[in-house]
Design a protein around this motif. Sequence first.
Motif, PDB file in Angstrom:
ATOM      1  N   ILE A  40       0.825  -1.203   0.000  1.00 24.88           N
ATOM      2  CA  ILE A  40       0.000   0.000   0.000  1.00 24.88           C
ATOM      3  C   ILE A  40       0.864   1.260   0.000  1.00 24.88           C
ATOM      4  N   ILE A  41       2.074   1.177   0.606  1.00 26.55           N
ATOM      5  CA  ILE A  41       2.947   2.348   0.678  1.00 26.55           C
ATOM      6  C   ILE A  41       3.363   2.739  -0.737  1.00 26.55           C
ATOM      7  N   PRO A  42       3.179   4.000  -1.157  1.00 27.03           N
ATOM      8  CA  PRO A  42       3.523   4.377  -2.529  1.00 27.03           C
ATOM      9  C   PRO A  42       5.008   4.135  -2.819  1.00 27.03           C
ATOM     10  N   GLY A  43       5.288   3.544  -3.972  1.00 25.24           N
ATOM     11  CA  GLY A  43       6.665   3.265  -4.342  1.00 25.24           C
ATOM     12  C   GLY A  43       7.059   1.830  -4.090  1.00 25.24           C
ATOM     13  N   LEU A  44       6.374   1.155  -3.168  1.00 27.69           N
ATOM     14  CA  LEU A  44       6.676  -0.261  -2.928  1.00 27.69           C
ATOM     15  C   LEU A  44       5.648  -1.119  -3.666  1.00 27.69           C
ATOM     16  N   ARG A  45       5.959  -2.429  -3.762  1.00 29.45           N
ATOM     17  CA  ARG A  45       5.030  -3.352  -4.409  1.00 29.45           C
ATOM     18  C   ARG A  45       4.532  -4.356  -3.378  1.00 29.45           C
ATOM     19  N   PRO A  46       3.313  -4.859  -3.547  1.00 27.13           N
ATOM     20  CA  PRO A  46       2.885  -5.943  -2.667  1.00 27.13           C
ATOM     21  C   PRO A  46       3.501  -7.252  -3.138  1.00 27.13           C
ATOM     22  N   ALA A  47       4.164  -7.991  -2.235  1.00 24.23           N
ATOM     23  CA  ALA A  47       4.732  -9.277  -2.646  1.00 24.23           C
ATOM     24  C   ALA A  47       3.628 -10.237  -3.060  1.00 24.23           C
ATOM     25  N   SER A  48       2.405 -10.026  -2.522  1.00 21.47           N
ATOM     26  CA  SER A  48       1.301 -10.910  -2.889  1.00 21.47           C
ATOM     27  C   SER A  48       0.617 -10.443  -4.164  1.00 21.47           C
ATOM     28  N   GLY A  49       1.144  -9.432  -4.847  1.00 17.14           N
ATOM     29  CA  GLY A  49       0.530  -8.972  -6.075  1.00 17.14           C
ATOM     30  C   GLY A  49       1.078  -9.670  -7.296  1.00 17.14           C
ATOM     31  N   THR A  50       1.731 -10.813  -7.112  1.00 15.87           N
ATOM     32  CA  THR A  50       2.211 -11.584  -8.251  1.00 15.87           C
ATOM     33  C   THR A  50       1.758 -13.026  -8.095  1.00 15.87           C
ATOM     34  N   MET A  51       1.434 -13.644  -9.229  1.00 16.24           N
ATOM     35  CA  MET A  51       0.853 -14.987  -9.207  1.00 16.24           C
ATOM     36  C   MET A  51       1.811 -15.990  -8.579  1.00 16.24           C
ATOM     37  N   GLY A  52       3.118 -15.814  -8.774  1.00 18.59           N
ATOM     38  CA  GLY A  52       4.080 -16.790  -8.279  1.00 18.59           C
ATOM     39  C   GLY A  52       4.011 -16.952  -6.781  1.00 18.59           C
ATOM     40  N   VAL A  53       3.934 -15.818  -6.062  1.00 18.32           N
ATOM     41  CA  VAL A  53       3.921 -15.872  -4.602  1.00 18.32           C
ATOM     42  C   VAL A  53       2.617 -16.471  -4.103  1.00 18.32           C
ATOM     43  N   THR A  54       1.480 -16.035  -4.683  1.00 19.51           N
ATOM     44  CA  THR A  54       0.206 -16.517  -4.142  1.00 19.51           C
ATOM     45  C   THR A  54       0.001 -18.000  -4.426  1.00 19.51           C
ATOM     46  N   VAL A  55       0.462 -18.479  -5.610  1.00 21.14           N
ATOM     47  CA  VAL A  55       0.319 -19.908  -5.895  1.00 21.14           C
ATOM     48  C   VAL A  55       1.165 -20.716  -4.916  1.00 21.14           C
ATOM     49  N   CYS A  56       2.380 -20.225  -4.616  1.00 20.69           N
ATOM     50  CA  CYS A  56       3.229 -20.938  -3.654  1.00 20.69           C
ATOM     51  C   CYS A  56       2.570 -20.982  -2.285  1.00 20.69           C
ATOM     52  N   LEU A  57       1.983 -19.857  -1.856  1.00 19.81           N
ATOM     53  CA  LEU A  57       1.332 -19.833  -0.543  1.00 19.81           C
ATOM     54  C   LEU A  57       0.159 -20.805  -0.504  1.00 19.81           C
TER      55      LEU A  57
END
Lengths: 261, 67
Positions: free
Chosen positions: A106-123
């Motif tokens: 949510i912090i401007p300039g950073l990315r959510p690690a959960s905003g990519t399919m690779g991370v969420t599929v692994c979780l």
Amino acid sequence: MNPLGALSDEVSKLVSNIATQPMIGWATTFTPFIILIFLFALILILVSARHLKLVPQNRFMGIMEFFVSFTSDNIGYGVIGESAKRHLPFLLTLFVFLLLSNLFGIIPGLRPASGTMGVTVCLALISYIYYTVQGVKARGGWHYIKSIGPAGIKPWPLGAFIWILELISNLLRMLTLSVRLFANMFAGHIMLGVLATLCSLFIEAAIASLGGMTVAFGGIGLLWLLLLVVMYALEVFVAVIQAYVFTMLSSVYVFLATSEH
Amino acid sequence: MTALAVLGYGLAAIGGGIGVGLAGLGATQAVARQPEMYSRIFTVFILSAAMSEALGLLGFVLFFIAH
């Protein structure tokens, strides 16, 4: 002059910026943020482990204790019941990782690690393997396989058919868990990005036109800014809710796999 | 083609909207009947709202991926 003319180009730039891009070797643009989350979680755990007291002494420890007791009471014992104690480390790890990754995004300039399919599929895969292993441990292999479908259906071909349907829905849990989290994070960030783009486009047009249209474009730009602020607050809420939902559903699946019914 | 995709997303949003609305309706009625169960009802409401909302978001993401 139409400020919306450049919107489509800007949006496609935005989408390709948020989507996963390869960086160096196996690392993608999301890898630094996952490492950042692990470091931050490590610092939080080490600091709170040093200040562990029976009665929390300051505000920081109060927040940490509230977090742990919320997870164990609401998600752990509230769903699984008496046998929740052995699953608490798994649920807390999942919740801490998801909450930190969603809130950092949510912090401007950073990315959510959960905003990519690779991370969420692994979780989701970790969650699936965890509750399957726990189910096999709790009931034994053959009983776990039988317990996927409901017991006691009289003509056995019907029972086998329902078992196959239940197996498919069991496997689809992985897909729904991962896609729900990914879609929420991705869509939220695209929405915030589009609103910010619209705001800047209208204010640019207001500065460039310098005439009767300045006030109108400027006013519309400020309205987009207001909407952006409201949506930002909503996204903070969604970040917490999605971390909660993922952990809660994992907990429900663990309960279904291990309970006697 | 873009117009079709936007139309498709609009159609997808109907289902998610109805789902979240029904969940909210059920939660309000349940809380009105038994206010002391508020926290448990809220948990169930959040879970079901998140599940139906995910379907609408799927349409949103597919729009950008297909774009």
